[in-house]
Scaffold this motif. Structure first.
Motif, short mmCIF file in Angstrom:
data_model
loop_
_atom_site.label_atom_id
_atom_site.label_comp_id
_atom_site.label_asym_id
_atom_site.label_seq_id
_atom_site.Cartn_x
_atom_site.Cartn_y
_atom_site.Cartn_z
N ASN A 156 0.83 -1.21 0.00
CA ASN A 156 0.00 0.00 0.00
C ASN A 156 0.86 1.26 0.00
OD1 ASN A 156 0.99 -0.06 2.56
ND2 ASN A 156 -0.95 -0.51 3.56
N GLY A 157 2.11 1.10 -0.41
CA GLY A 157 3.03 2.23 -0.49
C GLY A 157 4.40 1.69 -0.78
N HIS A 158 5.37 2.58 -0.91
CA HIS A 158 6.73 2.13 -1.18
C HIS A 158 7.48 1.83 0.11
CE1 HIS A 158 6.37 4.16 -5.31
NE2 HIS A 158 6.46 2.86 -5.49
N LEU A 159 8.43 0.91 0.02
CA LEU A 159 9.19 0.52 1.21
C LEU A 159 10.17 1.63 1.61
CD1 LEU A 159 10.09 -3.23 0.43
CD2 LEU A 159 8.04 -2.27 1.52
N HIS A 160 10.41 1.74 2.92
CA HIS A 160 11.38 2.72 3.42
C HIS A 160 12.43 2.02 4.27
CE1 HIS A 160 9.17 2.40 7.15
NE2 HIS A 160 8.09 2.94 6.63
N LEU A 161 13.28 2.80 4.90
CA LEU A 161 14.38 2.21 5.68
C LEU A 161 13.87 1.27 6.79
CD1 LEU A 161 16.92 5.17 6.09
CD2 LEU A 161 17.22 3.07 4.76
N GLY A 162 12.71 1.58 7.35
CA GLY A 162 12.15 0.73 8.40
C GLY A 162 11.84 -0.67 7.87
N HIS A 163 11.30 -0.74 6.64
CA HIS A 163 11.05 -2.05 6.03
C HIS A 163 12.36 -2.76 5.73
CE1 HIS A 163 7.39 0.28 4.80
NE2 HIS A 163 6.83 -0.78 5.34
N ALA A 164 13.35 -1.98 5.27
CA ALA A 164 14.65 -2.59 4.97
C ALA A 164 15.20 -3.24 6.23
CB ALA A 164 15.62 -1.53 4.43
N TYR A 165 15.04 -2.56 7.36
CA TYR A 165 15.53 -3.10 8.63
C TYR A 165 14.85 -4.43 8.95
CZ TYR A 165 16.80 -3.56 13.51
OH TYR A 165 17.29 -4.06 14.68
N SER A 166 13.52 -4.43 8.85
CA SER A 166 12.75 -5.63 9.18
C SER A 166 13.09 -6.78 8.22
CB SER A 166 11.26 -5.30 9.11
OG SER A 166 10.54 -6.11 9.97
N ALA A 167 13.16 -6.46 6.94
CA ALA A 167 13.42 -7.48 5.92
C ALA A 167 14.82 -8.07 6.11
CB ALA A 167 13.28 -6.88 4.53
N LEU A 168 15.82 -7.21 6.27
CA LEU A 168 17.21 -7.69 6.37
C LEU A 168 17.46 -8.39 7.71
CD1 LEU A 168 19.06 -4.74 4.62
CD2 LEU A 168 18.70 -7.04 3.72
N LEU A 169 16.76 -7.94 8.76
CA LEU A 169 16.90 -8.64 10.05
C LEU A 169 16.37 -10.07 9.91
CD1 LEU A 169 17.67 -8.50 13.04
CD2 LEU A 169 15.37 -7.65 13.53
N ASN A 170 15.20 -10.22 9.26
CA ASN A 170 14.68 -11.56 9.00
C ASN A 170 15.68 -12.39 8.19
OD1 ASN A 170 11.79 -12.43 9.77
ND2 ASN A 170 11.51 -10.28 9.25
N ALA A 171 16.23 -11.77 7.15
CA ALA A 171 17.17 -12.49 6.28
C ALA A 171 18.41 -12.91 7.06
CB ALA A 171 17.55 -11.61 5.09
N ASP A 172 18.94 -12.01 7.89
CA ASP A 172 20.16 -12.31 8.66
C ASP A 172 19.89 -13.43 9.67
OD1 ASP A 172 21.26 -10.28 7.23
OD2 ASP A 172 21.61 -8.91 8.92
N LEU A 173 18.75 -13.33 10.36
CA LEU A 173 18.44 -14.35 11.38
C LEU A 173 18.22 -15.71 10.72
CD1 LEU A 173 16.07 -12.22 13.64
CD2 LEU A 173 18.32 -13.11 14.30
N ALA A 174 17.55 -15.71 9.56
CA ALA A 174 17.32 -16.97 8.84
C ALA A 174 18.67 -17.58 8.43
CB ALA A 174 16.44 -16.73 7.62
N ARG A 175 19.56 -16.74 7.94
CA ARG A 175 20.87 -17.26 7.49
C ARG A 175 21.66 -17.81 8.68
NH1 ARG A 175 22.52 -13.01 5.01
NH2 ARG A 175 23.75 -12.34 6.80
N GLN A 176 21.68 -17.06 9.77
CA GLN A 176 22.44 -17.51 10.95
C GLN A 176 21.90 -18.84 11.50
OE1 GLN A 176 22.03 -14.15 13.59
NE2 GLN A 176 23.14 -12.82 12.15
N ALA A 177 20.59 -19.07 11.32
CA ALA A 177 19.98 -20.28 11.89
C ALA A 177 19.86 -21.39 10.85
CB ALA A 177 18.60 -19.93 12.43
N ASP A 178 20.48 -21.21 9.66
CA ASP A 178 20.30 -22.16 8.55
C ASP A 178 18.84 -22.37 8.27
OD1 ASP A 178 22.89 -22.75 7.74
OD2 ASP A 178 23.19 -24.12 9.43
N GLY A 179 18.08 -21.29 8.35
CA GLY A 179 16.62 -21.39 8.20
C GLY A 179 16.17 -20.98 6.80
N ARG A 180 14.85 -20.98 6.63
CA ARG A 180 14.24 -20.58 5.36
C ARG A 180 13.67 -19.17 5.50
NH1 ARG A 180 9.73 -24.75 4.74
NH2 ARG A 180 9.26 -23.41 2.96
#
Ligand code: GLU
Length: 289
Positions: free
Chosen positions: A13-37
């Motif tokens: 419903n709008g364009h992503l901003h730095l706050g979304h980048a934080y949430s998205a990359l935090l998910n990505a980092d945690l998934a990678r660290q845990a060998d997760g999906r």
């Protein structure tokens, strides 16, 4: 042990901003660290606010950030039948009732009562629904429905709580008041929440709970603004016999003036930053990841 499953679930419903980048990359980092999906889910239930061009921009911005996610991506607008089934199940337990007042009418009802006492508000600051429509007879409900009046389907919170007893969730992050570890759920703070509307088969609460379970999500990582909504999510999980993920709520990024970032502030928009020549590495540095 199957790998943990994380998800990033933006609404187009709008364009992503730095706050979304934080949430998205935090998910990505945690998934990678845990060998997760890592899953990406498009939360596009609200047809009046979601746009295909915003969805396309989400894929583009996340790919630019260097994020990779599993496909196919689940788009909530394609799964109305799943939400309907969950709603029917709650309805069969006698926990759902229709209410016909508009937001303005509810505000007026509450203002009248407010003259005598401070009317309770939910954690987002909205007045609790006074429960008036619960008193309607079956015949009155039928007549209103037949007249074509719009309605919201609400959870009878008192009845729902009576059927499950107290419960909690595991918080790996932190709530707005520093709550962490085992947090006692307080869904009653939301009153009789809306789970669907006449023209919308599911509210955010219902869709998110159904999808997290269907997709086998084990770790919900999202902004602190949704911390207390977790109480409602845990309640729905209990009522629908769905497993409880772990939760990690993260602080929300703020702008220089201390205000929450919004989809309309261009200064922190990922597209704007990209156009200015900011790199994904610089974005990571700015958000502290
Ligand atoms: N779709 C919600 C939002 O964009 C996030 C839902 C969630 O992570 O539970 O705010």
């Amino acid at each position: 042990m199957p790998p943990p499953v994380f998800r990033f679930a933006p609404s187009p419903n709008g364009h992503l901003h730095l706050g979304h980048a934080y949430s998205a990359l935090l998910n990505a980092d945690l998934a990678r660290q845990a060998d997760g999906r890592l899953l990406l889910r498009i939360e596009d239930i609200d047809a009046t606010r979601c746009r295909p061009e915003y969805e396309a921009a989400i894929y583009e911005d996340l790919a630019w950030l260097g994020m990779a996610w599993e496909t196919p991506v689940r788009r909530q607008s394609e799964h109305f039948a799943s939400y309907r089934r969950a709603l029917d199940r709650l309805s069969a337990q006698g926990l759902i009732y229709p209410s016909f007042e508009s937001r303005a009418e509810i505000a007026r009802m509450v203002a009248e009562r407010d003259a005598n006492m401070a009317w309770p508000r939910d954690p987002d600051g909205a007045p609790l629904y006074p429960g008036t429509a619960k008193q309607l007879s079956a015949r009155e409900r039928e007549a209103l429905t037949a007249s074509g009046a719009p309605y919201a389907l609400r959870l009878d919170m008192a009845a729902a709580l009576a059927s499950v007893g107290p419960f909690d969730w595991t918080e790996d992050g932190e709530g707005p008041g520093g709550e962490t570890g085992i947090v006692t759920a307080r869904p009653e703070a939301w009153g009789d929440v809306i789970l669907a509307r006449k023209d919308t088969p599911a509210s955010y609460h219902l869709a998110v709970v159904v999808d997290d379970a269907l997709q086998g999500v084990t770790d919900v990582v999202r902004g602190q603004d949704l911390f207390w909504a977790t109480s409602v999510h845990r309640l729905l999980q209990r009522l629908l016999d769905l497993p409880a993920p772990r939760y990690r709520h993260h602080v929300l990024l703020r702008d220089a003036a201390g205000a929450k970032l919004s989809k309309s502030t261009r200064a922190t928009g990922l597209r704007e930053l990209r156009a200015e020549g900011v790199t994904p590495a610089e974005v990571r540095r700015r958000i502290g990841l």
